[in-house]
Design a protein around this motif. Sequence first.
Motif, PDB file in Angstrom:
ATOM      1  N   ALA A 136       0.872  -1.177   0.000  1.00  0.00           N
ATOM      2  CA  ALA A 136       0.000   0.000   0.000  1.00  0.00           C
ATOM      3  C   ALA A 136       0.903   1.218   0.000  1.00  0.00           C
ATOM      4  CB  ALA A 136      -0.897   0.002   1.237  1.00  0.00           C
ATOM      5  N   ALA A 137       0.715   2.112  -0.961  1.00  0.00           N
ATOM      6  CA  ALA A 137       1.666   3.226  -1.106  1.00  0.00           C
ATOM      7  C   ALA A 137       0.964   4.477  -1.590  1.00  0.00           C
ATOM      8  CB  ALA A 137       2.781   2.845  -2.084  1.00  0.00           C
ATOM      9  N   THR A 138       1.676   5.580  -1.464  1.00  0.00           N
ATOM     10  CA  THR A 138       1.214   6.844  -2.024  1.00  0.00           C
ATOM     11  C   THR A 138       1.079   6.715  -3.545  1.00  0.00           C
ATOM     12  OG1 THR A 138       2.471   7.969  -0.294  1.00  0.00           O
ATOM     13  CG2 THR A 138       1.744   9.313  -2.136  1.00  0.00           C
ATOM     14  N   GLY A 139       0.079   7.395  -4.109  1.00  0.00           N
ATOM     15  CA  GLY A 139      -0.010   7.485  -5.558  1.00  0.00           C
ATOM     16  C   GLY A 139      -0.789   6.370  -6.209  1.00  0.00           C
ATOM     17  N   VAL A 140      -0.414   6.063  -7.435  1.00  0.00           N
ATOM     18  CA  VAL A 140      -1.152   5.130  -8.290  1.00  0.00           C
ATOM     19  C   VAL A 140      -0.224   3.999  -8.731  1.00  0.00           C
ATOM     20  CG1 VAL A 140      -2.416   4.911 -10.471  1.00  0.00           C
ATOM     21  CG2 VAL A 140      -2.612   7.012  -9.118  1.00  0.00           C
ATOM     22  N   VAL A 141      -0.716   2.780  -8.701  1.00  0.00           N
ATOM     23  CA  VAL A 141       0.047   1.636  -9.219  1.00  0.00           C
ATOM     24  C   VAL A 141       0.012   1.690 -10.740  1.00  0.00           C
ATOM     25  CG1 VAL A 141       0.287  -0.862  -9.290  1.00  0.00           C
ATOM     26  CG2 VAL A 141      -0.543   0.233  -7.209  1.00  0.00           C
ATOM     27  N   GLU A 142       1.168   1.911 -11.342  1.00  0.00           N
ATOM     28  CA  GLU A 142       1.245   1.957 -12.798  1.00  0.00           C
ATOM     29  C   GLU A 142       1.524   0.585 -13.397  1.00  0.00           C
ATOM     30  OE1 GLU A 142       0.492   4.415 -14.559  1.00  0.00           O
ATOM     31  OE2 GLU A 142       0.661   6.174 -13.259  1.00  0.00           O
ATOM     32  N   GLN A 143       2.243  -0.248 -12.657  1.00  0.00           N
ATOM     33  CA  GLN A 143       2.635  -1.559 -13.198  1.00  0.00           C
ATOM     34  C   GLN A 143       2.994  -2.488 -12.038  1.00  0.00           C
ATOM     35  OE1 GLN A 143       5.835  -1.245 -15.994  1.00  0.00           O
ATOM     36  NE2 GLN A 143       5.838  -3.406 -16.520  1.00  0.00           N
ATOM     37  N   MET A 144       2.675  -3.758 -12.197  1.00  0.00           N
ATOM     38  CA  MET A 144       3.084  -4.775 -11.238  1.00  0.00           C
ATOM     39  C   MET A 144       3.454  -6.027 -12.019  1.00  0.00           C
ATOM     40  SD  MET A 144       1.062  -6.418  -7.960  1.00  0.00           S
ATOM     41  CE  MET A 144      -0.065  -7.365  -9.001  1.00  0.00           C
ATOM     42  N   THR A 145       4.695  -6.480 -11.886  1.00  0.00           N
ATOM     43  CA  THR A 145       5.154  -7.678 -12.579  1.00  0.00           C
ATOM     44  C   THR A 145       5.758  -8.637 -11.572  1.00  0.00           C
ATOM     45  OG1 THR A 145       7.299  -6.636 -13.044  1.00  0.00           O
ATOM     46  CG2 THR A 145       5.584  -6.433 -14.719  1.00  0.00           C
ATOM     47  N   GLU A 146       5.560  -9.916 -11.813  1.00  0.00           N
ATOM     48  CA  GLU A 146       6.013 -10.943 -10.875  1.00  0.00           C
ATOM     49  C   GLU A 146       6.971 -11.908 -11.577  1.00  0.00           C
ATOM     50  OE1 GLU A 146       3.951 -14.487  -8.202  1.00  0.00           O
ATOM     51  OE2 GLU A 146       2.887 -12.571  -8.495  1.00  0.00           O
ATOM     52  N   THR A 147       8.092 -12.207 -10.915  1.00  0.00           N
ATOM     53  CA  THR A 147       9.036 -13.207 -11.395  1.00  0.00           C
ATOM     54  C   THR A 147       8.955 -14.418 -10.477  1.00  0.00           C
ATOM     55  OG1 THR A 147      10.878 -12.359 -10.067  1.00  0.00           O
ATOM     56  CG2 THR A 147      10.532 -11.354 -12.233  1.00  0.00           C
ATOM     57  N   ASP A 148       9.903 -15.313 -10.599  1.00  0.00           N
ATOM     58  CA  ASP A 148       9.877 -16.523  -9.769  1.00  0.00           C
ATOM     59  C   ASP A 148      10.038 -16.217  -8.286  1.00  0.00           C
ATOM     60  OD1 ASP A 148       9.550 -18.079 -11.999  1.00  0.00           O
ATOM     61  OD2 ASP A 148      11.689 -18.548 -12.212  1.00  0.00           O
ATOM     62  N   THR A 149      10.777 -15.155  -7.959  1.00  0.00           N
ATOM     63  CA  THR A 149      11.104 -14.893  -6.557  1.00  0.00           C
ATOM     64  C   THR A 149      10.648 -13.533  -6.048  1.00  0.00           C
ATOM     65  OG1 THR A 149      13.291 -14.031  -7.166  1.00  0.00           O
ATOM     66  CG2 THR A 149      13.130 -16.390  -6.655  1.00  0.00           C
ATOM     67  N   ALA A 150      10.315 -12.603  -6.939  1.00  0.00           N
ATOM     68  CA  ALA A 150      10.044 -11.242  -6.481  1.00  0.00           C
ATOM     69  C   ALA A 150       8.933 -10.596  -7.314  1.00  0.00           C
ATOM     70  CB  ALA A 150      11.305 -10.390  -6.564  1.00  0.00           C
ATOM     71  N   THR A 151       8.329  -9.584  -6.734  1.00  0.00           N
ATOM     72  CA  THR A 151       7.316  -8.785  -7.416  1.00  0.00           C
ATOM     73  C   THR A 151       7.806  -7.348  -7.489  1.00  0.00           C
ATOM     74  OG1 THR A 151       5.557 -10.209  -6.542  1.00  0.00           O
ATOM     75  CG2 THR A 151       4.907  -8.070  -7.442  1.00  0.00           C
ATOM     76  N   HIS A 152       7.655  -6.740  -8.679  1.00  0.00           N
ATOM     77  CA  HIS A 152       8.089  -5.372  -8.905  1.00  0.00           C
ATOM     78  C   HIS A 152       6.847  -4.480  -9.014  1.00  0.00           C
ATOM     79  CE1 HIS A 152      12.055  -7.077  -9.847  1.00  0.00           C
ATOM     80  NE2 HIS A 152      11.389  -7.978 -10.553  1.00  0.00           N
ATOM     81  N   TRP A 153       6.786  -3.475  -8.151  1.00  0.00           N
ATOM     82  CA  TRP A 153       5.680  -2.536  -8.128  1.00  0.00           C
ATOM     83  C   TRP A 153       6.193  -1.177  -8.576  1.00  0.00           C
ATOM     84  CZ3 TRP A 153       0.948  -4.045  -5.449  1.00  0.00           C
ATOM     85  CH2 TRP A 153       1.030  -5.296  -4.816  1.00  0.00           C
ATOM     86  N   MET A 154       5.488  -0.523  -9.511  1.00  0.00           N
ATOM     87  CA  MET A 154       5.859   0.829  -9.916  1.00  0.00           C
ATOM     88  C   MET A 154       4.708   1.779  -9.618  1.00  0.00           C
ATOM     89  SD  MET A 154       7.293   2.448 -13.495  1.00  0.00           S
ATOM     90  CE  MET A 154       5.694   2.787 -14.224  1.00  0.00           C
ATOM     91  N   PHE A 155       5.015   2.822  -8.843  1.00  0.00           N
ATOM     92  CA  PHE A 155       4.026   3.818  -8.455  1.00  0.00           C
ATOM     93  C   PHE A 155       4.425   5.182  -9.003  1.00  0.00           C
ATOM     94  CE2 PHE A 155       3.985   0.583  -5.183  1.00  0.00           C
ATOM     95  CZ  PHE A 155       2.641   0.403  -4.892  1.00  0.00           C
TER      96      PHE A 155
END
Length: 300
Positions: free
Chosen positions: A214-233
């Motif tokens: 949960a973060a300030t702003g808007v989620v522009e993109q979320m991508t998931e790999t085998d071990t991690a998830t990348h969130w861009m706000f």
Amino acid sequence: MTNFSVGVATGRTYLLFSLLLLACTIGAQRPIYTIDARLDTSNHTVTGIIEITYANYSYQVMDRLGIHLWPNAYSRQNTALDKQMLLQNKPELHRAKPDQLGSISALEFSSPAQEIDFNPDPDHVDIGWLVLSEPLRPSESITIRTPFVLQLPETFSRSGHAGVTYQVTQWYPHLAVFDKEGWHTMPYLELGEYFNDFADYQVTLTLPNGYVVAATGVVEQMTETDTATHWMFTAENVIDFAWFASPGFHHTAYEVDAGGDQPVTLNMYIDTLYNEAWKQAHVYAERALTFYSEWLGPYP
């Protein structure tokens, strides 16, 4: 629809507001922050790189920039934060063991346009000065980069971690406000608010799979790999960027009539690890949103 986000975690209240405050002070600075950061849950660290673009919209020549390093408020005894907490009969930080403390380190400020020297403030470990080799004249801008390593403390105040739940606030190098009175550098305190410039943010966060953010702003993109998830706000025209993360977050959304032309989407992130204590959190959040909208005007 406009958004209003609230994160609730642990037995204390942590409210994360996506404050889309739209009124800028005329002539104020408008920094741009780009941050790429990764959370390591094994040692409670955030490793990242930050780039700050800062334009001098004042009428004065700047030979240095004031910068806040607020995580260092948790780095030792006798910081301004520690002293104030003791006055409130809150000795937790003062009595903390070394592995419970926090800090920000590995700072190497640089700019492609000129050399920058970092001078720590002699009185406060959470304030510093970026001394410029070439003065920044009115209407000129500068881009500054630095790596950083954030050691999150145990939760004593706003920022920290409680078990597997993270509250990450005032967590990156943050430029101070400059106006006709000069630089407004101030230490991190338990009581009080933060005087910041309105700014634009693009923040990429990498966390282990299974964590909800949960973060300030808007989620522009979320991508998931085998071990991690990348969130861009992204967030525009806000005074800070904060984020909470937990594998136990349950996200729900409600539409609330705040008196404006459109309903406001109220996003709730309730940590199911503490769900019993916060099962009425959406009621409290809706009351807060409607109360302030009636008092100050509809939430924009």
